[in-house]
Design a protein around this motif. Structure first.
Motif, PDB file in Angstrom:
ATOM      1  N   ARG A  62      -8.317  -2.839   6.481  1.00 33.15           N
ATOM      2  CA  ARG A  62      -8.858  -4.098   5.956  1.00 33.15           C
ATOM      3  C   ARG A  62      -7.766  -4.930   5.263  1.00 33.15           C
ATOM      4  NH1 ARG A  62     -12.558  -1.936   3.560  1.00 33.15           N
ATOM      5  NH2 ARG A  62     -11.636  -1.691   1.489  1.00 33.15           N
ATOM      6  N   THR A  63      -6.932  -4.273   4.471  1.00 34.34           N
ATOM      7  CA  THR A  63      -5.889  -4.995   3.730  1.00 34.34           C
ATOM      8  C   THR A  63      -4.859  -5.600   4.680  1.00 34.34           C
ATOM      9  OG1 THR A  63      -6.184  -3.457   1.874  1.00 34.34           O
ATOM     10  CG2 THR A  63      -4.172  -4.774   1.908  1.00 34.34           C
ATOM     11  N   LEU A 113       0.792  -1.221   0.000  1.00 30.63           N
ATOM     12  CA  LEU A 113       0.000   0.000   0.000  1.00 30.63           C
ATOM     13  C   LEU A 113       0.830   1.280   0.000  1.00 30.63           C
ATOM     14  CD1 LEU A 113      -2.744  -1.094   2.542  1.00 30.63           C
ATOM     15  CD2 LEU A 113      -2.982  -0.869   0.066  1.00 30.63           C
ATOM     16  N   ARG A 130      -9.732   3.080   6.100  1.00 27.55           N
ATOM     17  CA  ARG A 130     -10.449   1.820   6.325  1.00 27.55           C
ATOM     18  C   ARG A 130      -9.959   0.739   5.371  1.00 27.55           C
ATOM     19  NH1 ARG A 130     -12.645   2.266  11.313  1.00 27.55           N
ATOM     20  NH2 ARG A 130     -13.720   4.244  11.512  1.00 27.55           N
ATOM     21  N   ASN A 131      -9.621   1.125   4.158  1.00 33.04           N
ATOM     22  CA  ASN A 131      -9.071   0.166   3.206  1.00 33.04           C
ATOM     23  C   ASN A 131      -7.714  -0.347   3.663  1.00 33.04           C
ATOM     24  OD1 ASN A 131      -8.914  -1.166   0.489  1.00 33.04           O
ATOM     25  ND2 ASN A 131      -7.198   0.255   0.258  1.00 33.04           N
ATOM     26  N   SER A 176     -12.182   6.867   4.311  1.00 35.55           N
ATOM     27  CA  SER A 176     -12.414   5.709   3.444  1.00 35.55           C
ATOM     28  C   SER A 176     -11.110   5.000   3.103  1.00 35.55           C
ATOM     29  CB  SER A 176     -13.121   6.167   2.163  1.00 35.55           C
ATOM     30  OG  SER A 176     -13.295   5.088   1.277  1.00 35.55           O
ATOM     31  N   PHE A 177     -10.071   5.784   2.784  1.00 33.07           N
ATOM     32  CA  PHE A 177      -8.789   5.170   2.452  1.00 33.07           C
ATOM     33  C   PHE A 177      -8.182   4.476   3.664  1.00 33.07           C
ATOM     34  CE2 PHE A 177      -4.157   5.279   1.989  1.00 33.07           C
ATOM     35  CZ  PHE A 177      -4.027   4.541   0.813  1.00 33.07           C
ATOM     36  N   SER A 215     -17.914   5.043   8.219  1.00 29.00           N
ATOM     37  CA  SER A 215     -17.067   3.860   8.175  1.00 29.00           C
ATOM     38  C   SER A 215     -17.878   2.587   8.033  1.00 29.00           C
ATOM     39  CB  SER A 215     -16.216   3.786   9.446  1.00 29.00           C
ATOM     40  OG  SER A 215     -17.029   3.517  10.569  1.00 29.00           O
TER      41      SER A 215
END
Length: 338
Positions: A311-312, A273, A307-308, A304-305, A337
């Motif tokens: 998650r990753t 990332l 949270r990505n 939003s980013f 979120s």
């Protein structure tokens, strides 16, 4: 005097668009006796360096602007007003011959935020040097809290868990004790070696940390950011041993026999990332742990980013990243979120 609909864009280092419904600059402790401080304001703003602001900040925002450094005993004891710039204070103590804070140089923000976050870097934490925190207890009056009262932890304190109870007005520091230099982090020893320094002084360590931070972290004035967006996660030995089997190059920092701290930046980088994102927001190409406003980002874009990223990392390593920044207003951030 309270003003309505004040823009906070220039008061947060992410440079995110935000508007305070009501805004009150706090310039002197005498103001705390006013009716506005019988209960907690909706937001207490310092340097804005650890905030993720949504576009509308409801209620009352109090901007702590009281500043000043008192050094009266000549022995390394200081009382510093909450609105004083943190880096200004660190440089001042080094200049007059009281080291200790050199590892914490170049951290953005104000004195009042330092105990809330228990700021730390390169093996040092501010709680090691705090002897008292002066605060206003809403609906009651002035109080003085000892370090034990503050319940300091890793990037944590009582003030985080009781956000509607105290407004910090000043912090007392004791730098009278001469301590060994902290150079356990390889980046510091590497930078000193690069400069050919074999017998470093506190000023040398401060310069080394400054060079490291400037090489890895963007200047928020030119590229909006809040520094490290996530805390370094602490995992138990079982999780660490599992990860080490799969990733033999995993860096780690033992906490005790049962716990190990992992570098969040390494996890994000290894998850592929670093440098990723959109034209508005993403991970900084030189340090994956730093999320940046590339231009025109809103709080919802950063959220939003982030949270990505969480998650990753969770899917790849089974490790949960916890944000270090405060999301305001929290209820809006929580809804976004979902």
């Amino acid at each position: 005097m309270i003003r309505n609909n004040v823009r906070l864009d220039r008061f947060n280092t992410f440079g995110l668009p935000a508007t305070a419904e009501r805004y009150l600059p706090l310039l002197h402790p005498d103001q705390l006796t006013g009716p506005e401080f019988q209960r907690a304001p909706d937001l207490v703003l310092g340097g804005g360096s650890n905030l993720l602001l949504m576009e509308k900040v409801p209620g009352l925002t109090v901007h702590v602007l009281m500043s000043g450094i008192e050094w009266s005993d000549g022995k390394g004891r200081f009382r510093v007003a909450a609105g004083t710039d943190w880096n200004q204070f660190v440089r001042y103590t080094l200049e007059i011959g009281f080291p200790g804070l050199e590892n914490l140089i170049l951290i953005p923000g104000t004195i009042g935020a330092s105990p809330v976050q228990n700021i730390g870097a390169y093996g040092a934490e501010v709680s090691e040097f705090i002897t008292a925190v002066h605060a206003w207890e809403y609906g009651s009056g002035p109080v003085v809290l000892s370090p034990d009262d503050c319940r300091f932890g890793y990037r944590d304190s009582r003030f985080k868990h009781e956000p509607d109870r105290f407004l910090i007005t000043a912090v007392d520091f004791d730098l009278s004790e001469r301590r060994p230099l902290k150079m356990e982090y390889g980046a510091i020893t590497g930078e000193l070696a690069r400069q050919g320094i074999t017998d470093p002084t506190p000023a040398d360590v401060a310069n080394a940390v400054t060079n490291i931070r400037r090489s890895k972290l963007p200047d928020w004035f030119f590229l909006g950011n809040s520094g490290s967006f996530f805390k370094n996660p602490v995992v138990d030995r079982g999780v660490y041993d599992r990860l080490l089997d799969e990733f033999p190059d995993l860096p780690s920092y033992p906490i005790d026999d049962q716990s190990v701290k992992l570098p969040a930046g390494w996890l994000i980088d290894r998850a592929g990332l670093r440098g990723s994102g959109t034209s508005r927001v993403g991970s900084y190409e030189k340090q994956a742990l730093v999320l940046v406003n590339r231009g025109g980002a809103r709080g919802s874009d950063v959220l939003s980013f982030s949270r990505n990223v969480q998650r990753t990392v969770r899917e790849k390593f089974g490790v949960e990243l916890e944000p270090e920044v405060r999301q305001v207003p929290a209820q809006v951030a929580a809804q976004l979120s979902l």
